[in-house]
Design an enzyme around this catalytic site. Structure first.
Site, mmCIF file in Angstrom:
data_model
loop_
_atom_site.group_PDB
_atom_site.id
_atom_site.type_symbol
_atom_site.label_atom_id
_atom_site.label_comp_id
_atom_site.label_asym_id
_atom_site.label_seq_id
_atom_site.Cartn_x
_atom_site.Cartn_y
_atom_site.Cartn_z
ATOM 1 C CE LYS A 132 73.803 -4.239 62.719
ATOM 2 N NZ LYS A 132 73.686 -4.253 61.078
ATOM 3 C CB SER B 40 73.478 -0.411 59.608
ATOM 4 O OG SER B 40 73.305 -2.041 59.653
ATOM 5 C CB SER C 197 74.217 -2.971 56.735
ATOM 6 O OG SER C 197 73.413 -1.845 56.386
#
Length: 495
Positions: A78, A158, A182
């Site tokens: 990420k 997210s 998330s």
């Protein structure tokens, strides 16, 4: 040779050890898949040179009989995790060009285990969002589609890029972060497994901060066994993180017996909310029956302060964000706005932040600054902190009363279309976190497991919440639920 990208992390590990294929062959299969999947916009910084170099080194270790669990396993990272010499922007314009000279503790641990970094993954800007629509890179796209409908869907947020990449077999596993759901919400939207460990189990050092008392990194994987393997690799005490717990890390994979006889699973009545879709309610009931059939006792419980969780979260998280994001000012690193003649330091701050932060980040900074301001600190921030303590006390009480894990829905719906909430009240988007934020406020471990499909063929997930520091037991219950649900559906390839 079978399609190597369809292997789970555990299968890939075992295949590498058995010399069925090599780490470079596995890596090349994933690199080809990534290049063919630009339509998903999951990978935003591809690192094929790094991946090939790491795969070669991993193969040398494998040939020498040195094969930790992740040796040669291709992974996505990420964009919130700092990676040496590779753009680490948190999907924000304000960090344009930032290439950190260091690795986060998590990525350093993965490298030491021999993991191969395929690239950086899309996300909501500074992890603020539930749909991956706030990214400077553009939207990540869910590989799933509704039946007979080509509308592009959100992969959740997210960690939307991480979820899309794992679901589309673009990496064997991925890292995610979870501040209010998330990891778990995008996992549910894409039919994969995502676990948020206990706060302090995984180091936050080198992970770009959103809300420091809530953020926690965790694995996003194809199944529960893979989550257990990756969580062990990511966990451990880190002296650079003052919130890191100095506790031994169990072998989570070895704890996956699937035997949950005698376990007590709580069903919180407060999570039965008005307007909950019947499909979600039915899945929840079916999940409870699966666990009962596996030998667990199902017990109704009460978490009375649940209804205050969302408002408390959306005071605390923006308050911490406004403090954390104050460091981005155009002075030391990242973007700096072009200044007019006569502009001073104040104008540089204002113009840089106006250009660099997107609308959602600006909104949360303003909310956070407001609730921390003189005259409102006690009315909002301190009151939210007291509510947070009550929420944690609710969980402490039910665990003290003999509950081993808590079963809830993971999300209030299946994945929705990109842009469908663009003109909605922001609160409507925030409601996507209704089942997940309590876990962050209480610092507990939580996992999302795919458990069924809705009427239009989209995946739905169930959430299990565990006792603090007992991720091994939580993963075992999740493993039992996964086996009972038998979820094997995959998205039809359209990209």
């Amino acid at each position: 040779m079978t399609d190597l990208t369809k292997l789970t992390l555990a299968q890939a590990r075992d295949g590498l050890r058995a010399k069925d294929f090599t780490a470079p062959e596995l890596t090349e299969a994933y690199l080809a898949a990534i290049d063919a999947a630009d339509a998903l916009n999951a990978f935003v910084h591809k690192t094929p040179e790094i991946a090939r170099r790491q795969a070669g080194f991993a193969q040398t270790r494998l040939d020498m009989g040195m094969s930790p669990d992740l040796c040669g396993i291709p992974m996505g990272i990420k964009d919130l995790f700092c990676t040496t010499g590779v753009p680490s922007q948190a999907a924000s314009r304000i960090l344009d060009g930032f290439r950190p000279p260091y690795d986060s503790t998590v990525t350093e641990l993965l490298h030491k285990q021999g993991a191969v970094m395929l690239g950086k993954l899309n996300m909501d800007e500074f992890a603020m969002g539930s749909s991956n629509e706030t990214s400077t890179y553009g939207n990540a796209v869910n590989p799933w589609r509704r039946q007979d409908d080509a509308t592009p869907l959100t992969p959740g947020g997210s960690s939307g890029g991480s979820a899309a990449a794992v679901a589309a077999n673009l990496c064997a596993a991925a890292t995610g972060t979870d501040t209010g759901g998330s990891i778990r919400q995008p996992a549910a939207f894409t039919g994969i497994v995502g676990i948020k460990p206990t706060y302090g189990r995984v180091s936050r050092w080198g992970i770009i901060a959103f809300a420091s008392s809530l953020d926690q990194a965790g694995p996003m994987t194809k199944d529960v066994r893979d989550a257990a393997i990756l969580l062990r690799a990511m966990s451990g005490h880190d002296s650079k993180d003052s919130t890191s717990a100095d506790l031994p890390v169990p072998d989570f994979e070895a704890m996956l017996t699937g035997d949950i006889r005698g376990k007590v699973i709580g069903i919180p009545r407060e999570y039965r909310m008005d307007g909950m879709p019947e499909e979600i309610e039915a899945l929840w009931h079916r999940g409870a029956e699966m666990l009962r059939a596996a030998g667990a006792e199902i017990r109704d419980i009460s978490l009375p302060h649940t209804k205050y969780a969302l408002p408390a979260y959306y005071v605390i998280a923006p308050a911490e964000a406004s403090s954390n994001l104050a460091r981005y000012d155009g002075v030391r690193f990242g973007r700096r706005a072009r200044l007019a003649q006569g502009d001073g330091i104040t104008e540089m701050y204002e113009k840089t932040r106006a250009e660099g932060f997107g609308p959602e980040v600006q909104r949360r900074i303003m909310v956070g600054t407001y609730v921390l301001s003189a005259g409102f600190y006690d009315a909002y921030y301190n009151r939210a902190r007291r509510v947070r303590a009550l929420i944690k006390r609710d969980f402490d009480q039910v665990f003290a009363d003999g509950i081993d894990a808590i079963l809830t829905p993971a999300t209030p719906s299946a994945a929705f279309g990109l842009g469908e909430m663009a003109n909605a009240d922001p609160v409507q988007m925030y409601l996507n976190d209704v089942f997940t934020v309590t876990v962050n406020l209480a610092g507990l471990p939580g996992i999302s497991v795919p458990a069924g499909l809705d009427a239009r063929g989209l995946p739905l997930g169930l959430q299990l919440i565990g006792r603090p520091w007992e991720e091994g037991d939580l993963l075992n219950v999740a493993h039992s639920l996964e086996r009972a649900a038998g979820f094997v559906a995959k998205p039809d390839r359209w990209w």
